[in-house]
Design an enzyme around this catalytic site. Sequence first.
Site, PDB file in Angstrom:
ATOM      1  N   SER A 118      61.157  61.674  75.101  1.00 49.35           N
ATOM      2  CA  SER A 118      60.889  61.335  76.668  1.00 49.35           C
ATOM      3  C   SER A 118      59.989  59.723  76.400  1.00 49.35           C
ATOM      4  O   SER A 118      59.348  59.501  75.406  1.00 49.35           O
ATOM      5  CB  SER A 118      60.188  62.307  77.306  1.00 49.35           C
ATOM      6  OG  SER A 118      60.505  63.471  77.281  1.00 49.35           O
TER       7      SER A 118
HETATM    8  N1  SAH Z   1      59.475  67.264  74.755  1.00 47.02           N
HETATM    9  C1  SAH Z   1      60.532  66.492  74.106  1.00 47.02           C
HETATM   10  C2  SAH Z   1      61.427  66.148  75.108  1.00 47.02           C
HETATM   11  C3  SAH Z   1      62.989  66.487  74.285  1.00 47.02           C
HETATM   12  S1  SAH Z   1      64.386  66.428  75.554  1.00 47.02           S
HETATM   13  C4  SAH Z   1      60.142  65.359  73.301  1.00 47.02           C
HETATM   14  O1  SAH Z   1      58.675  65.102  73.350  1.00 47.02           O
HETATM   15  O2  SAH Z   1      60.658  64.843  72.222  1.00 47.02           O
HETATM   16  C5  SAH Z   1      64.486  67.995  76.000  1.00 47.02           C
HETATM   17  C6  SAH Z   1      64.562  69.217  74.712  1.00 47.02           C
HETATM   18  O3  SAH Z   1      64.818  70.517  75.484  1.00 47.02           O
HETATM   19  C7  SAH Z   1      65.935  68.920  74.005  1.00 47.02           C
HETATM   20  O4  SAH Z   1      65.757  69.184  72.667  1.00 47.02           O
HETATM   21  C8  SAH Z   1      66.815  70.159  74.384  1.00 47.02           C
HETATM   22  O5  SAH Z   1      67.602  71.026  73.331  1.00 47.02           O
HETATM   23  C9  SAH Z   1      65.455  71.339  74.798  1.00 47.02           C
HETATM   24  N2  SAH Z   1      66.025  72.264  75.824  1.00 47.02           N
HETATM   25  C10 SAH Z   1      66.727  72.334  76.652  1.00 47.02           C
HETATM   26  N3  SAH Z   1      66.923  73.478  77.453  1.00 47.02           N
HETATM   27  C11 SAH Z   1      66.235  74.282  76.728  1.00 47.02           C
HETATM   28  C12 SAH Z   1      65.928  75.568  76.744  1.00 47.02           C
HETATM   29  N4  SAH Z   1      66.373  76.552  77.864  1.00 47.02           N
HETATM   30  N5  SAH Z   1      64.948  76.358  75.837  1.00 47.02           N
HETATM   31  C13 SAH Z   1      64.431  75.455  74.874  1.00 47.02           C
HETATM   32  N6  SAH Z   1      64.901  74.063  74.724  1.00 47.02           N
HETATM   33  C14 SAH Z   1      65.612  73.583  75.657  1.00 47.02           C
END
Ligand code: SAH
Length: 208
Positions: A59
């Site tokens: 993000s």
């Molecule tokens: N907090 C992260 C943002 C990553 S993007 C950072 O700091 O880098 C969002 C992430 O959420 C992705 O890796 C995706 O695979 C995960 N994601 C999406 N739906 C999800 C779910 N239902 N359970 C767990 N992870 C999920």
Amino acid sequence: MLDVKKIRLILELREAGISDTKILSAIEKIPREKFIPENFRNQAYDNLALPIGDNQTISQPFVVAKMTQLLEIHQNHKILEIGTGSGYQSAILSKLARRVYTIERIKNLLIKAEKVFKDLKISNIVSKYADGNLGWKEQIPFDRIIITAATNQISKEISSQIHEGGIIVSPMVNNNKQIIMKYKKINNVLISEVFDDVLFVPNLSGTE
Ligand code: SAH
């Protein structure tokens, strides 16, 4: 070079309304470049979301800071994060709270994030490979929950796993856009407030 860019980023975040010095100091301490693939490391302190592989992104620093600020974290809090991704948001939370539980549905990303936590000697993050919308019932209740993937609806598991008085922050899909929403559980009901427009990857069910 990265240091100069880091100072510039901190000033930019401050101007954009991130006034909590503990959050700014966590952003200063956590090396964002460690959570990013090598070919993008020179952009680590640009205020941008960047690709981390598996079609996912780390993000934007402003969004990490803003969602963290909305969580109103105290140092004794137990936090649940859904969507570990690169692990950067978890690392920021780990500097502010007692313990962070983080769930990721893509195995490959979770393995990479766990390695970075270890390299940085962060010991108060516990992670698991699962569908985060089911929450983490062995660890309930949570003081705070952050969802970092665009969500249509807060699942009933998630709303039942937050403490009375607790806060959930999540990007929510609203018509054709996404907005950050903050929910506070009061008398067992989630009361919502709307914040900034954002752009997150989708929240998906199951694991891969
Ligand atoms: N907090 C992260 C943002 C990553 S993007 C950072 O700091 O880098 C969002 C992430 O959420 C992705 O890796 C995706 O695979 C995960 N994601 C999406 N739906 C999800 C779910 N239902 N359970 C767990 N992870 C999920």
